[in-house]
Design an enzyme around this catalytic site. Structure first.
Site, PDB file in Angstrom:
ATOM      1  N   ASP A  16       0.791  -1.254   0.000  1.00 33.32           N
ATOM      2  CA  ASP A  16       0.000   0.000   0.000  1.00 33.32           C
ATOM      3  C   ASP A  16       0.818   1.297   0.000  1.00 33.32           C
ATOM      4  O   ASP A  16       0.503   2.248   0.732  1.00 33.32           O
ATOM      5  CB  ASP A  16      -0.970   0.009   1.209  1.00 33.32           C
ATOM      6  CG  ASP A  16      -2.014  -1.110   1.144  1.00 33.32           C
ATOM      7  OD1 ASP A  16      -1.976  -1.911   0.197  1.00 33.32           O
ATOM      8  OD2 ASP A  16      -2.856  -1.180   2.060  1.00 33.32           O
ATOM      9  N   ASP A  54      -4.514  -0.700  -1.913  1.00 33.79           N
ATOM     10  CA  ASP A  54      -5.812  -0.579  -1.256  1.00 33.79           C
ATOM     11  C   ASP A  54      -6.741   0.067  -2.290  1.00 33.79           C
ATOM     12  O   ASP A  54      -6.371   1.070  -2.921  1.00 33.79           O
ATOM     13  CB  ASP A  54      -5.618   0.338  -0.028  1.00 33.79           C
ATOM     14  CG  ASP A  54      -6.562   0.042   1.119  1.00 33.79           C
ATOM     15  OD1 ASP A  54      -6.877  -1.136   1.363  1.00 33.79           O
ATOM     16  OD2 ASP A  54      -6.979   1.012   1.808  1.00 33.79           O
ATOM     17  N   HIS A  56     -10.683   0.951  -2.816  1.00 36.53           N
ATOM     18  CA  HIS A  56     -12.046   0.973  -2.305  1.00 36.53           C
ATOM     19  C   HIS A  56     -13.025   1.660  -3.261  1.00 36.53           C
ATOM     20  O   HIS A  56     -12.698   2.691  -3.844  1.00 36.53           O
ATOM     21  CB  HIS A  56     -12.104   1.729  -0.978  1.00 36.53           C
ATOM     22  CG  HIS A  56     -11.234   1.153   0.108  1.00 36.53           C
ATOM     23  ND1 HIS A  56     -11.254  -0.179   0.448  1.00 36.53           N
ATOM     24  CD2 HIS A  56     -10.332   1.733   0.938  1.00 36.53           C
ATOM     25  CE1 HIS A  56     -10.407  -0.381   1.443  1.00 36.53           C
ATOM     26  NE2 HIS A  56      -9.826   0.750   1.756  1.00 36.53           N
ATOM     27  N   HIS A  60     -17.503   3.079   0.783  1.00 39.71           N
ATOM     28  CA  HIS A  60     -16.977   1.840   1.378  1.00 39.71           C
ATOM     29  C   HIS A  60     -17.305   1.752   2.870  1.00 39.71           C
ATOM     30  O   HIS A  60     -17.364   2.778   3.561  1.00 39.71           O
ATOM     31  CB  HIS A  60     -15.447   1.781   1.173  1.00 39.71           C
ATOM     32  CG  HIS A  60     -14.855   0.463   1.522  1.00 39.71           C
ATOM     33  ND1 HIS A  60     -14.026   0.276   2.599  1.00 39.71           N
ATOM     34  CD2 HIS A  60     -14.998  -0.756   0.931  1.00 39.71           C
ATOM     35  CE1 HIS A  60     -13.667  -1.004   2.650  1.00 39.71           C
ATOM     36  NE2 HIS A  60     -14.240  -1.645   1.654  1.00 39.71           N
ATOM     37  N   HIS A  89     -10.441   7.125   1.521  1.00 41.99           N
ATOM     38  CA  HIS A  89      -9.068   6.969   1.020  1.00 41.99           C
ATOM     39  C   HIS A  89      -9.026   5.905  -0.059  1.00 41.99           C
ATOM     40  O   HIS A  89      -9.882   5.011  -0.103  1.00 41.99           O
ATOM     41  CB  HIS A  89      -8.115   6.592   2.164  1.00 41.99           C
ATOM     42  CG  HIS A  89      -8.412   5.247   2.751  1.00 41.99           C
ATOM     43  ND1 HIS A  89      -9.409   5.039   3.682  1.00 41.99           N
ATOM     44  CD2 HIS A  89      -7.866   4.023   2.509  1.00 41.99           C
ATOM     45  CE1 HIS A  89      -9.456   3.762   3.990  1.00 41.99           C
ATOM     46  NE2 HIS A  89      -8.541   3.107   3.292  1.00 41.99           N
ATOM     47  N   LYS A 114      -6.961  -4.861  -3.184  1.00 40.42           N
ATOM     48  CA  LYS A 114      -7.744  -5.426  -2.076  1.00 40.42           C
ATOM     49  C   LYS A 114      -8.651  -4.355  -1.504  1.00 40.42           C
ATOM     50  O   LYS A 114      -8.413  -3.167  -1.695  1.00 40.42           O
ATOM     51  CB  LYS A 114      -6.804  -5.966  -0.995  1.00 40.42           C
ATOM     52  CG  LYS A 114      -5.936  -4.879  -0.391  1.00 40.42           C
ATOM     53  CD  LYS A 114      -4.992  -5.413   0.640  1.00 40.42           C
ATOM     54  CE  LYS A 114      -4.120  -4.330   1.212  1.00 40.42           C
ATOM     55  NZ  LYS A 114      -4.854  -3.247   1.903  1.00 40.42           N
ATOM     56  N   CYS A 159      -2.215  -2.778   7.540  1.00 33.51           N
ATOM     57  CA  CYS A 159      -2.110  -3.691   6.401  1.00 33.51           C
ATOM     58  C   CYS A 159      -0.826  -4.523   6.389  1.00 33.51           C
ATOM     59  O   CYS A 159      -0.847  -5.695   6.005  1.00 33.51           O
ATOM     60  CB  CYS A 159      -2.321  -2.925   5.107  1.00 33.51           C
ATOM     61  SG  CYS A 159      -4.052  -2.370   4.989  1.00 33.51           S
TER      62      CYS A 159
HETATM   63  C1  VGL Z   1      -4.723   0.710   5.655  1.00 38.39           C
HETATM   64  C2  VGL Z   1      -6.291   1.671   7.018  1.00 38.39           C
HETATM   65  C3  VGL Z   1      -7.250   1.561   6.042  1.00 38.39           C
HETATM   66  C4  VGL Z   1      -3.317   0.266   5.457  1.00 38.39           C
HETATM   67  C5  VGL Z   1      -5.671   0.593   4.650  1.00 38.39           C
HETATM   68  O1  VGL Z   1      -2.840   0.199   4.308  1.00 38.39           O
HETATM   69  O2  VGL Z   1      -2.637  -0.020   6.476  1.00 38.39           O
HETATM   70  N1  VGL Z   1      -5.048   1.241   6.832  1.00 38.39           N
HETATM   71  N2  VGL Z   1      -6.921   1.025   4.856  1.00 38.39           N
HETATM   72 ZN    ZN Z   2      -8.312   1.079   3.276  1.00 33.29          ZN
END
Ligand code: VGL
Ligand code: ZN
Length: 218
Positions: A16, A54, A56, A60, A89, A114, A159
């Site tokens: 990410d 990530d 979304h 979401h 995000h 994901k 993550c």
């Molecule tokens: C993440 C919060 C929400 C991450 C992703 O990549 O750690 N944290 N979505």
């Molecule tokens: Zn996320």
């Protein structure tokens, strides 16, 4: 315990490294930009590199705005359990969802997206937050004979942590490169410590090995 030298059954996972998680982004992780050069340099030592993104849809389940609640401090009770709420995000197709342009890993073989199901979040690159829906990554890695996984990226306590823990429970050797990751560090719901402490305790219990990138390259 000495680390065996890198070989072609190892994979580096870069989790990410997207604009929204970097300083100036919607869900910025402090110091996230500092690890980019180190990740690029380390990736050059790996035959196999996998990036995650990530990804979304609007509205979401993990977005505070979807529930008219506050990000970071509020949670909701999802059908699969408590879900922390975040600022909007990494919305599919937006600039914030793009990988940071400073990431320079041209030989990366897979970009795994994901969190694309509207009603299930996915911190882990292997298993979504309902604990049962697979992303397919374990099958991909097994089919390719990649057995030892090194984790870098964002965020350490979400993550990266969930991915490394899932990898260990799925039978992969799971190693986290601590200096090439940065944390959000929210107060943990279960006790009086934060999510970084909780992650470190979970790593110790699951046999996830924390190492530094210098230990790997010397
Ligand atoms: C993440 C919060 C929400 C991450 C992703 O990549 O750690 N944290 N979505
Ligand atoms: Zn996320």
């Amino acid at each position: 315990m000495a680390l065996r030298p890198l070989n072609s059954t190892d994979a580096l996972l870069v989790i990410d490294m997207q604009l929204d998680f970097l300083p100036g982004g919607a869900l910025e992780v402090k110091g996230g930009d500092e690890i980019i050069p180190g990740i690029n340099a380390l990736a050059a030592h790996f035959d196999h590199v996998i990036l995650t993104q990530d990804w979304h849809p609007r509205g979401h389940i993990s977005f505070a705005s979807t529930h008219h609640k506050q990000p970071f401090t509020d949670t909701i009770q999802a059908p699969y359990g408590a879900q922390t709420l975040w600022p909007d995000h990494c919305i599919q197709g937006t600039r914030g969802a793009e990988l940071h342009p400073g990431l320079s890993i041209p030989h990366a073989e897979l970009i795994l997206r994901k969190g694309f199901r509207k009603n299930i979040d996915s911190y882990s690159a292997f298993t979504e937050n309902d604990g049962v829906t697979p992303t397919g990554l374990a099958g991909y890695l097994r089919e390719r004979g990649l057995t030892r996984l090194f984790f870098t990226g964002l965020a350490y306590d979400f993550c990266v942590g969930f991915s490394a823990l899932a990898a260990a429970s799925l039978g992969f050797e799971s190693i986290v490169i601590e200096d090439l990751s940065r944390a959000v560090n929210l107060p943990a719901s279960s006790d009086r410590t934060g999510t970084v402490d909780a992650t470190n305790r979970a790593f110790a219990a699951a046999g996830v090995q924390p190492i530094s990138s210098t230990a790997l390259l010397t």
